[in-house]
Design a protein around this motif. Sequence first.
Motif, PDB file in Angstrom:
ATOM      1  N   TYR A  38       0.211   5.457  -1.029  1.00 19.26           N
ATOM      2  CA  TYR A  38      -0.795   5.790  -0.026  1.00 19.26           C
ATOM      3  C   TYR A  38      -0.164   5.901   1.360  1.00 19.26           C
ATOM      4  O   TYR A  38       0.737   5.133   1.715  1.00 19.26           O
ATOM      5  N   ILE A  82      -8.572  -0.161  -1.880  1.00 17.05           N
ATOM      6  CA  ILE A  82      -8.293   1.064  -1.124  1.00 17.05           C
ATOM      7  C   ILE A  82      -9.324   2.140  -1.445  1.00 17.05           C
ATOM      8  O   ILE A  82      -9.829   2.831  -0.555  1.00 17.05           O
ATOM      9  N   VAL A 119       0.835  -1.197   0.000  1.00 16.26           N
ATOM     10  CA  VAL A 119       0.000   0.000   0.000  1.00 16.26           C
ATOM     11  C   VAL A 119       0.876   1.255   0.000  1.00 16.26           C
ATOM     12  O   VAL A 119       0.621   2.214  -0.736  1.00 16.26           O
ATOM     13  N   ASN A 145      -5.651   1.094   7.283  1.00 17.51           N
ATOM     14  CA  ASN A 145      -4.854  -0.078   6.917  1.00 17.51           C
ATOM     15  C   ASN A 145      -5.564  -1.364   7.328  1.00 17.51           C
ATOM     16  O   ASN A 145      -5.568  -2.362   6.593  1.00 17.51           O
TER      17      ASN A 145
END
Length: 469
Positions: free
Chosen positions: A312, A345, A307, A319
């Motif tokens: 991000y 996401i 990620v 998370n």
Amino acid sequence: MKTIKLIDMTLREVNALKGGALTFKEKLEIARGLDRLKVDGIELAPVDGGKADQLSGKTIAAMVSTALIAAVDVASGDLEATWESVRGARHPRLNLLAPLSPALMEYSCHKKAPAMLEAIVRQVKAARGVCESVEFSAVDATRAEGEFLYQAISAAIEAGANRVTLCDTAGILLPDEFAAFVSGVKENVPALANAELFVQVSDEMSMGAACAAAAVAQGVDGVKCVAVPAGYPTLQQLARFVEVKGAALDIAMNLRTTELTRVSGQLNKLLQPHEENESPFANMAIGDAAGVCLDANDEIGEVVKVVRQLGYDLSEEDNAKVYEAFKRVADRKHFVGTRELDAIIASTALQVPSTYHIENYVINSGNVITATANILLNRNGEKLRGVGVGDGPIDAAFLAIEQIIGHHYELDDFQIQTVTEGRDAMGSALVKLRADGRVYSGNGISTDIIGASIRAYISALNKIVYEAN
């Protein structure tokens, strides 16, 4: 005139070549293309992944109109689960695969000839108990001991098999040798008069099509083949053979040849790996340009690391939400690539109250006019209108939004994909905007792909505005 049947093994063989890594969408696209060609049968790989393989089989079974054939390893295959995966097909068939050469019996099944014979009879009877159409495939038949081969085929037919496939698995015979082999089996197995006879020839020496043609000349009923190069004769090779020699041999086929070049080209393009070794299905990526590939065994730390590599910077809470959603996806399929992770996401992280709402939009576009977009947004009760002129309708729409907000954000990534099929298919868009070094993603879904793109942009924009306040 005899009609030669062509059974396509693309789903079975390409899945094996890719280590069982065909995605759900890849399988459906392959099946849909083969069904358009009107092949006489589509063969699936043995059920090896539990619920996921069953689900894909059931979906394909409900979708295709051609015969659907499920392969089962005689020694280790799950007959019940395999049957469940295809029982809903219009024309279901079970194909029982059994190695008959001494080397393969010992190596892959740890069985001697008598034990293998018992297993064949037992499994064929069990298969015939649930399905009226049962095939027996003599794997590595050309290296089997002659008497045992004849005995095994006869026993399978007596137990209920109504189709037999002779497999030159090693691809070691020349065309005239294979023709003599087929002729010998027909002479020594009288029971074949009550069953269809097919051949499956490896293209190890680039003679697969020639050997298949020689077998057709010996009177076999059909040939196993593939739509894309995968170690066996291709549909195009066999179609060309029937086109050239059909009149002389008094044979024909059901294949829709007018679609063959186009469909084969599409499937070849979709299945051939790119230079980065990624699946060409962007929305179902097995890998990606960065070489990232996650599966259900990866812990939260590995997922969070990817990620962050994507740009991000999420909170611990986000998370955790992303990982929870990732696990749900990973449990349903073999691999999760970064494009899928982007979508996860976008739909789970940084879910914020909407500052901007779409009131309406008008898009004008064509090949003789410049694309324009007229968009009306609502921000806290205030109506804001923007007009954009761009290289295309989506570019014009994004420029209109930027005119409204008075700011230009770097477009880090933009993806479009379909999530349903048909003329009224739903489209999904993913937009990633970069602001102050951070990446914010938004997702939009609509039957109008331009509308989906606008919604995705607004979704990402709302996250930027929320973080800035």
